[in-house]
Design a protein around this motif. Structure first.
Motif, PDB file in Angstrom:
ATOM      1  N   ILE A   1     -58.712  49.224 -19.877  1.00 14.66           N
ATOM      2  CA  ILE A   1     -59.249  50.373 -19.274  1.00 14.66           C
ATOM      3  C   ILE A   1     -60.485  50.736 -20.384  1.00 14.66           C
ATOM      4  O   ILE A   1     -61.738  51.066 -19.830  1.00 14.66           O
ATOM      5  N   ASN A   2     -60.349  50.938 -21.545  1.00  9.95           N
ATOM      6  CA  ASN A   2     -61.110  51.190 -22.594  1.00  9.95           C
ATOM      7  C   ASN A   2     -62.343  50.402 -22.806  1.00  9.95           C
ATOM      8  O   ASN A   2     -63.275  50.511 -23.058  1.00  9.95           O
ATOM      9  N   ARG A   3     -61.956  49.215 -22.532  1.00  9.77           N
ATOM     10  CA  ARG A   3     -63.153  48.114 -22.662  1.00  9.77           C
ATOM     11  C   ARG A   3     -64.031  48.043 -21.322  1.00  9.77           C
ATOM     12  O   ARG A   3     -64.922  47.389 -21.304  1.00  9.77           O
ATOM     13  N   GLY A   4     -63.548  48.600 -20.269  1.00 10.84           N
ATOM     14  CA  GLY A   4     -64.349  48.844 -18.966  1.00 10.84           C
ATOM     15  C   GLY A   4     -64.295  47.694 -18.023  1.00 10.84           C
ATOM     16  O   GLY A   4     -64.985  47.338 -17.092  1.00 10.84           O
ATOM     17  N   ALA A   5     -62.881  47.279 -18.287  1.00  9.30           N
ATOM     18  CA  ALA A   5     -62.373  45.914 -17.379  1.00  9.30           C
ATOM     19  C   ALA A   5     -62.135  46.783 -15.966  1.00  9.30           C
ATOM     20  O   ALA A   5     -61.623  47.864 -15.781  1.00  9.30           O
ATOM     21  N   ARG A   6     -62.563  45.919 -14.973  1.00  5.76           N
ATOM     22  CA  ARG A   6     -62.278  46.215 -13.516  1.00  5.76           C
ATOM     23  C   ARG A   6     -61.098  45.343 -13.066  1.00  5.76           C
ATOM     24  O   ARG A   6     -61.354  44.438 -12.564  1.00  5.76           O
ATOM     25  N   ALA A   7     -59.635  45.892 -13.076  1.00  3.98           N
ATOM     26  CA  ALA A   7     -58.558  45.178 -12.755  1.00  3.98           C
ATOM     27  C   ALA A   7     -58.037  45.581 -11.508  1.00  3.98           C
ATOM     28  O   ALA A   7     -57.617  46.789 -11.655  1.00  3.98           O
ATOM     29  N   MET A   8     -57.938  45.107 -10.166  1.00  2.00           N
ATOM     30  CA  MET A   8     -57.533  45.494  -8.943  1.00  2.00           C
ATOM     31  C   MET A   8     -56.114  45.244  -8.715  1.00  2.00           C
ATOM     32  O   MET A   8     -55.823  44.049  -8.864  1.00  2.00           O
ATOM     33  N   LEU A   9     -55.273  46.091  -8.103  1.00  2.00           N
ATOM     34  CA  LEU A   9     -53.702  45.787  -8.012  1.00  2.00           C
ATOM     35  C   LEU A   9     -53.776  45.100  -6.584  1.00  2.00           C
ATOM     36  O   LEU A   9     -54.300  45.561  -5.674  1.00  2.00           O
ATOM     37  N   VAL A  10     -53.620  43.794  -6.531  1.00  2.00           N
ATOM     38  CA  VAL A  10     -53.536  43.083  -5.501  1.00  2.00           C
ATOM     39  C   VAL A  10     -51.978  42.743  -4.817  1.00  2.00           C
ATOM     40  O   VAL A  10     -51.937  42.140  -3.995  1.00  2.00           O
ATOM     41  N   THR A  11     -50.832  42.625  -5.933  1.00  2.00           N
ATOM     42  CA  THR A  11     -49.780  42.583  -5.483  1.00  2.00           C
ATOM     43  C   THR A  11     -48.876  43.631  -5.918  1.00  2.00           C
ATOM     44  O   THR A  11     -48.936  43.725  -7.022  1.00  2.00           O
ATOM     45  N   ILE A  12     -47.928  44.305  -5.235  1.00  2.00           N
ATOM     46  CA  ILE A  12     -46.853  44.991  -5.847  1.00  2.00           C
ATOM     47  C   ILE A  12     -45.549  44.724  -5.375  1.00  2.00           C
ATOM     48  O   ILE A  12     -45.388  43.981  -4.168  1.00  2.00           O
ATOM     49  N   ARG A  13     -44.621  45.182  -6.034  1.00  2.00           N
ATOM     50  CA  ARG A  13     -42.997  45.252  -5.542  1.00  2.00           C
ATOM     51  C   ARG A  13     -43.121  46.379  -4.382  1.00  2.00           C
ATOM     52  O   ARG A  13     -43.048  47.533  -5.089  1.00  2.00           O
ATOM     53  N   SER A  14     -42.941  46.255  -3.224  1.00  2.00           N
ATOM     54  CA  SER A  14     -43.060  47.620  -2.399  1.00  2.00           C
ATOM     55  C   SER A  14     -41.855  48.024  -2.315  1.00  2.00           C
ATOM     56  O   SER A  14     -41.599  49.303  -2.139  1.00  2.00           O
ATOM     57  N   ASP A  15     -40.904  47.590  -3.086  1.00  2.00           N
ATOM     58  CA  ASP A  15     -39.400  48.347  -3.235  1.00  2.00           C
ATOM     59  C   ASP A  15     -39.540  49.164  -4.343  1.00  2.00           C
ATOM     60  O   ASP A  15     -38.754  50.103  -4.516  1.00  2.00           O
ATOM     61  N   LEU A  16     -40.540  49.096  -5.093  1.00  5.30           N
ATOM     62  CA  LEU A  16     -40.655  50.006  -6.391  1.00  5.30           C
ATOM     63  C   LEU A  16     -41.969  50.725  -6.292  1.00  5.30           C
ATOM     64  O   LEU A  16     -41.993  51.869  -7.004  1.00  5.30           O
ATOM     65  N   LEU A  17     -43.126  50.401  -5.837  1.00  6.86           N
ATOM     66  CA  LEU A  17     -44.340  50.912  -5.705  1.00  6.86           C
ATOM     67  C   LEU A  17     -44.805  51.342  -4.313  1.00  6.86           C
ATOM     68  O   LEU A  17     -44.431  50.512  -3.392  1.00  6.86           O
ATOM     69  N   ASP A  18     -45.440  52.533  -4.252  1.00  4.02           N
ATOM     70  CA  ASP A  18     -46.115  52.600  -2.770  1.00  4.02           C
ATOM     71  C   ASP A  18     -47.309  51.950  -2.772  1.00  4.02           C
ATOM     72  O   ASP A  18     -47.914  51.834  -3.612  1.00  4.02           O
ATOM     73  N   GLU A  19     -47.425  51.388  -1.283  1.00 11.91           N
ATOM     74  CA  GLU A  19     -48.392  50.484  -1.138  1.00 11.91           C
ATOM     75  C   GLU A  19     -49.703  51.211  -1.104  1.00 11.91           C
ATOM     76  O   GLU A  19     -50.747  50.365  -1.111  1.00 11.91           O
ATOM     77  N   LYS A  20     -50.027  52.393  -1.326  1.00 11.74           N
ATOM     78  CA  LYS A  20     -51.218  52.988  -1.476  1.00 11.74           C
ATOM     79  C   LYS A  20     -51.915  52.465  -2.735  1.00 11.74           C
ATOM     80  O   LYS A  20     -53.222  52.988  -2.820  1.00 11.74           O
TER      81      LYS A  20
END
Length: 225
Positions: free
Chosen positions: A142-161
């Motif tokens: 984040i501090n370096r200005g990288a743009r990293a998009m979340l494209v896979t999640i464990r939907s049993d742990l994280l909201d798909e939002k």
């Protein structure tokens, strides 16, 4: 503690998932004086990367944006070690690589596998993120200005939002609140890097459908021409 076994100037490949850990490893390897000449990705029968489920065309676009050669190897999980050795021997012959760079952070079994396979292939191995604090990995990006998009999640742990959102401190805080790794070290989430330092141009994309496989939700990305 960075674990760097290659001498400055040594020609190396980066084990490339397309996500934040391999990208930060690429940045740190260059800053340590290593000469990154190739990105190495492993592709499944479905044409997607084994690690993050990314399309080969997207991996190639990342390589083009970074100005680094992309090397791919088709593997199954059963043939992964043989495929790794085949690809490394090819890179040694065609690109004169003498070492590899890997994005592992704190899993001892991963470090042991990297050491074993590197010894088998006759190369040095480098772990630029080794033993970093997990939040610090994401914070540095984040501090370096990288743009990293979340494209896979464990939907049993994280909201798909969170799918399709870029890595930020709100997400890191949320992960810590619910007690999961803020850098996905336990497989809670995967990212794809679309812009940042070393990128000669940002990657243009459109979001597609969400695929669901067991406990995972995967956001499809399509390249814009």
């Amino acid at each position: 503690m960075m674990l760097i076994n290659s001498a400055p100037g040594e020609r190396v490949f980066v084990s490339w998932s397309g996500g934040k850990d391999s990208y930060l490893s690429l940045l740190r390897a260059g800053e340590a004086g290593l000469n990154v000449v190739s990105l190495l990705s492993f592709i499944g029968d479905d044409g997607l990367s084994r690690s993050h489920g990314l399309k080969t065309a997207l991996l190639q676009k990342q390589a083009d944006a970074l100005g680094v050669h992309l090397e791919t190897e088709a593997v199954t999980w059963e043939s992964y070690e043989a495929g790794f050795e085949n690809a490394v021997q090819r890179l040694k012959k065609e690109q004169a690589v003498a070492g590899g760079v890997f994005g592992d952070i704190n899993l001892e079994e991963h470090q042991q596998w990297v050491e074993k396979m590197s010894l088998r292939c006759g190369i040095n191995y480098n772990l630029p993120l080794w033993q970093m604090e997990e939040r610090a990995v994401s914070e540095e990006l984040i501090n370096r200005g990288a743009r990293a998009m979340l494209v896979t999640i464990r939907s049993d742990l994280l909201d798909e939002k969170w799918l399709g959102r870029f890595l930020d401190r709100e997400y890191l805080d949320y992960c810590e609140e619910i007690g999961i790794s803020p850098c996905g070290e336990g497989g809670e989430a995967h990212t794809v890097v679309l812009d940042g330092p070393l990128f000669r141009f940002p990657i243009s994309y459109s979001t597609g459908i969400i695929h669901r496989l067991e406990q995972y939700a995967l956001l499809e990305l399509d390249l814009k021409t």
